[in-house]
Design a protein around this motif. Structure first.
Motif, short mmCIF file in Angstrom:
data_model
loop_
_atom_site.label_atom_id
_atom_site.label_comp_id
_atom_site.label_asym_id
_atom_site.label_seq_id
_atom_site.Cartn_x
_atom_site.Cartn_y
_atom_site.Cartn_z
N LYS A 411 -76.46 -83.34 71.34
CA LYS A 411 -77.69 -82.61 71.52
C LYS A 411 -79.01 -83.20 70.55
O LYS A 411 -79.73 -83.20 71.05
CB LYS A 411 -77.35 -81.02 71.25
N ILE A 412 -78.15 -83.65 69.19
CA ILE A 412 -79.41 -84.38 68.36
C ILE A 412 -79.72 -85.52 69.16
O ILE A 412 -80.90 -86.07 69.33
CB ILE A 412 -78.11 -85.01 67.47
N ILE A 413 -79.04 -86.66 69.78
CA ILE A 413 -79.06 -87.24 70.77
C ILE A 413 -80.65 -86.93 72.01
O ILE A 413 -81.26 -87.41 71.91
CB ILE A 413 -78.17 -87.86 71.24
N GLN A 414 -80.29 -86.09 72.53
CA GLN A 414 -80.93 -85.55 73.39
C GLN A 414 -81.97 -84.95 73.17
O GLN A 414 -83.51 -85.02 73.54
CB GLN A 414 -80.47 -84.06 74.36
N GLU A 415 -82.37 -84.26 71.64
CA GLU A 415 -83.90 -84.00 70.73
C GLU A 415 -84.52 -85.00 70.17
O GLU A 415 -85.65 -85.51 70.39
CB GLU A 415 -83.18 -82.73 69.58
N ALA A 416 -83.67 -85.75 70.16
CA ALA A 416 -84.16 -86.98 69.06
C ALA A 416 -85.58 -87.73 70.42
O ALA A 416 -85.85 -88.56 70.14
CB ALA A 416 -82.85 -88.22 68.68
N GLN A 417 -83.96 -88.10 71.69
CA GLN A 417 -84.68 -88.73 72.52
C GLN A 417 -85.99 -87.84 73.30
O GLN A 417 -86.92 -89.05 73.12
CB GLN A 417 -84.22 -88.37 74.18
N GLN A 418 -86.43 -86.72 72.71
CA GLN A 418 -87.82 -86.60 73.30
C GLN A 418 -88.99 -86.42 72.15
O GLN A 418 -89.97 -85.97 72.68
CB GLN A 418 -87.38 -84.45 73.21
N LEU A 419 -88.57 -86.95 71.24
CA LEU A 419 -89.24 -87.30 70.47
C LEU A 419 -90.66 -88.69 70.59
O LEU A 419 -90.50 -89.09 69.51
CB LEU A 419 -88.91 -87.54 69.18
N LEU A 420 -89.65 -89.34 71.60
CA LEU A 420 -89.88 -91.12 71.71
C LEU A 420 -91.39 -91.07 71.94
O LEU A 420 -92.08 -91.87 71.92
CB LEU A 420 -88.71 -91.67 72.27
N SER A 421 -91.87 -90.47 72.71
CA SER A 421 -93.70 -90.23 73.27
C SER A 421 -93.87 -88.98 72.56
O SER A 421 -94.60 -88.21 73.25
CB SER A 421 -93.81 -90.12 74.47
N PRO A 422 -94.29 -89.14 71.14
CA PRO A 422 -94.95 -87.58 70.54
C PRO A 422 -96.63 -87.79 71.10
O PRO A 422 -97.19 -88.52 70.51
CB PRO A 422 -94.81 -87.38 69.13
N ALA A 428 -93.78 -85.45 64.53
CA ALA A 428 -92.05 -86.29 65.56
C ALA A 428 -91.70 -86.52 64.04
O ALA A 428 -90.02 -86.58 63.53
CB ALA A 428 -92.72 -86.84 66.17
N THR A 429 -91.78 -87.50 63.24
CA THR A 429 -91.48 -88.08 61.82
C THR A 429 -90.33 -86.91 60.85
O THR A 429 -89.64 -87.09 60.69
CB THR A 429 -92.18 -88.86 61.13
N GLN A 430 -91.14 -85.69 60.70
CA GLN A 430 -90.41 -84.69 60.14
C GLN A 430 -89.00 -84.54 61.02
O GLN A 430 -88.19 -83.89 60.69
CB GLN A 430 -91.25 -83.73 59.53
N HIS A 431 -89.37 -83.85 62.33
CA HIS A 431 -88.29 -83.53 63.46
C HIS A 431 -87.14 -84.81 63.14
O HIS A 431 -85.78 -83.90 63.50
CB HIS A 431 -89.25 -83.32 64.76
N MET A 432 -87.81 -86.01 62.93
CA MET A 432 -86.61 -86.92 63.22
C MET A 432 -85.61 -86.40 62.09
O MET A 432 -84.52 -86.86 62.02
CB MET A 432 -87.36 -88.35 63.88
#
Length: 650
Positions: A411-422, A428-432
């Protein structure tokens, strides 16, 4: 056993040959029956019954000694298969079927263990997409199963052959008995003697019959031998000759038995007794003056063999008892190991090491009686099963946690994948960073799985921060281009040529389009932001002033256009409004500070010479500042109304 041959690895006197020319034709009376004479009778049956019981006990004890080596239970599939393959090739199971079933039971134990281990490994690495567990036997297991089928088939065929042989032997012996009847009824004495010798030889050469018919056919055989003996008694000379031949045969039997006394092991010697006893039983009567003495010699030799056997067996039983006590102590130690908790691999490995050491000691102890061997082994094996079960239970629990942790990391990987085009790199950095912290707090997912998931997550992080770096590396260039674009817009406004007939409303529309263009250009270097906005506002205000004599109204209209831009299409950009409020408040504070400073300066000039001349520029400046404060406060009020209308506190 061929009585003309001594046991292997042993040199002895030859036993009775069993050849027709060496065998008395008068062997009809069994030693198990009572032999009567006119003047004396001697009964061997009671003594021989005692010897029969000795023989049965010997066979039972020998069966105990001949069981499969208990080391069979310590070996793995490959080792057991090697031994089994050789035994099948040699046909050993045809002679000892019980040995086959011991191997069969051991193989099935090993097959079950292999399946359990394979299923346990499957469950460790199972994913949601995997199908149900399917076991694939190893090449060794497949070979073992084929050999089991082959050996079992051979045993079935051997049993069928044996049953056919027993039935054929029954028919042969029934024919022999019928021929004996006809011989005694129809032939003269001399021809009957020759014929009976042939028939008895055929009887001895014919194998056993079905157990259900054995006693009946043996009694019939005894009957016709008794009838033959009665026939011979009518001819004294011929009868005495037959007694002398029988005496010689029994002397040879005793001599053969005496050679068994010279064997190093009486337990081994007992295995060769039965053929001699059978030959003794089939040999007919001897001269009555020799009968008792001869039988006492026969019995004495058997007693000596059995006595030595019993002594050896007693010593062996004492050894077995000591071994049993030693193994029972090892069972208790193994149970102590099994009772300890298994909560990690180190504890499991330590428990196995201790059990393996106990296994080594177990092998050094030696054998026990067969009746104790299996029960002791089962008790000794139980702790290892318990340790393995505890280990498997712990692994199941751990593997469940691994799967759960793996799902969380997916799930974390999926969330992180969605942050690649913020849209917003800061958010996005805070989320990462939060995802990184969450990852650290999740437990392991198994070595291979953890490495696989971490590799994915790390690749996404690397891509994220590389994109972020590339984005921010381009910002100065973009800001500089934006600055140049805004400067060009300001220059274009300054040089705007007003068409003929151009009125104030048109000018306001033009200002609105310029403000939109100015806003859409984007960010500029922070050091230039305020000056550019101030220059832009000034040129716009001057432009409107060309169409409106009331400068203040022109400035208000210009600001109103700016607010309208923030409320375009009915959607209020509250963030821009708030930022504008903060900026206006800061300007007002600076203007008030400047106003206070000017007022203080004017107080110093009131008592100076030429005060009016000195005060004039300051008063002019003070008036401009107050005017600016008024303008900015009006703008602030307008912004606050816009925020209030949007439902946001300003």
């Amino acid at each position: 056993m061929n009585l003309t041959e001594p046991p292997q690895d042993f040199q002895a006197q030859p036993a009775p040959s069993g050849q027709a020319e060496e065998t008395s034709p008068v062997t009809g009376s069994s030693s198990l029956e009572v032999w009567h004479s006119d003047t004396e009778e001697y009964d061997e049956s009671g003594v021989l019954n005692h010897l029969d019981s000795e023989s049965e006990e010997s066979e039972s004890q020998q069966a105990d000694l001949n069981q499969a080596d208990p080391e069979l239970y310590f070996e793995d599939l490959a080792q057991v298969l090697t031994r089994f393959r050789k035994l099948v090739h040699e046909g050993a199971f045809l002679k000892n079927p019980s040995l086959f079933y011991q191997y069969k039971n051991r193989f099935h134990q090993l097959f079950d263990q292999a399946r359990e281990q394979a299923e346990e490994k499957f469950q460790q690495n199972r994913s949601e997409e995997d199908d149900a567990f399917e076991y694939t036997p190893t090449a060794e297991e497949k070979e073992a199963r084929k050999l089991l089928e082959r050996a079992e088939s051979e045993l079935r065929e051997a049993k069928k052959r044996r049953e056919r042989e027993l039935q054929e032997n029954l028919l042969k012996k029934e024919d022999i008995l019928d021929e004996m009847r006809l011989t005694l009824q129809n032939l003269p004495v001399q021809e009957a003697i020759k014929k009976m010798g042939e028939l008895r030889q055929r009887w001895r050469e014919t194998g056993p019959v079905p157990a259900s018919k054995s006693e009946e056919i043996w009694k019939n055989y005894q009957h016709w031998n008794q009838m033959f003996t009665q026939l011979l008694e009518r001819d004294k000379e011929l009868f005495e000759e037959e007694l002398r031949k029988n005496l010689a045969e029994k002397e040879k039997i005793i001599l053969g038995l005496e050679t068994l006394l010279q064997m190093p092991s009486a337990l081994k010697a007992v295995q060769f007794i039965q053929p001699y006893r059978k030959k003794w039983a089939e040999t007919g009567p001897v001269p009555k003056e020799k009968s008792k003495e001869l039988f006492e010699r026969f019995k004495s030799v058997l007693d000596k063999i059995y006595s030595r056997r019993n002594e050896e067996l007693q010593k062996l039983r004492e050894i077995w008892q000591k071994n049993k006590e030693a193994k029972e102590a090892l069972v208790l130690k193994a149970m102590e190991v099994a009772e300890r908790p298994i909560e990690n691999y180190a504890q499991y490995k330590d428990a196995l090491a201790q059990l393996n050491e106990l296994m080594h000691q177990w092998k050094q102890v030696g054998r026990t009686s067969f009746e104790d061997t299996e029960s002791l082994w089962n008790r000794f094996s139980e702790p290892r099963k318990l340790v393995n079960k505890k280990w498997q239970d712990w692994r199941r629990k751990r593997n469940y946690e691994f799967r759960k942790n793996a799902e969380e990391k997916e799930k974390i990987i999926q969330e992180a994948q969605q942050l690649l085009s913020p849209d917003n790199w800061k958010e996005a950095t805070q989320h990462m960073l939060k995802l990184q912290e969450k990852w650290k707090n999740i437990g392991p997912a198994g070595k291979e799985r953890s490495e696989e998931l971490w590799k994915k997550f790390r690749e996404i992080q690397d891509a994220f921060f590389q994109k972020k770096k590339a984005f921010f590396d381009e910002i100065p260039k973009i800001y500089q281009k934006n600055k140049e674009a805004k400067e060009a817009l300001i220059s274009r406004i300054e040089n705007f040529e007003v068409p003929e007939g151009f009125h104030y409303d048109q000018a306001l529309q033009e200002v609105k389009s310029w403000r939109q263009e100015f806003s859409q250009i984007g960010h500029v270097p922070l050091a230039d932001k305020a000056s550019l906005e101030e220059r832009f506002n000034e040129v716009v205000d001057r432009f409107l002033a060309r169409f409106q004599a009331d400068r203040k109204k022109a400035e208000r209209d210009s600001f109103r256009v700016k607010i309208q831009e923030m409320q375009e299409n009915g959607a209020v950009d509250t963030d821009k409004l708030k930022a504008e409020v903060r900026g206006l408040r800061q300007k007002i504070e600076k203007l008030r500070a400047e106003m206070n400073q000017l007022e203080n300066n004017l107080k110093f000039f009131q008592f100076a010479k030429n005060a009016e001349a000195l005060k004039k520029p300051y008063e002019q400046k003070l008036g401009q500042v107050k005017e600016q404060i008024e303008v900015q406060e009006a703008r602030l009020h307008t912004l606050q109304l816009a925020l209030k209308k949007a439902g946001v506190k300003g």
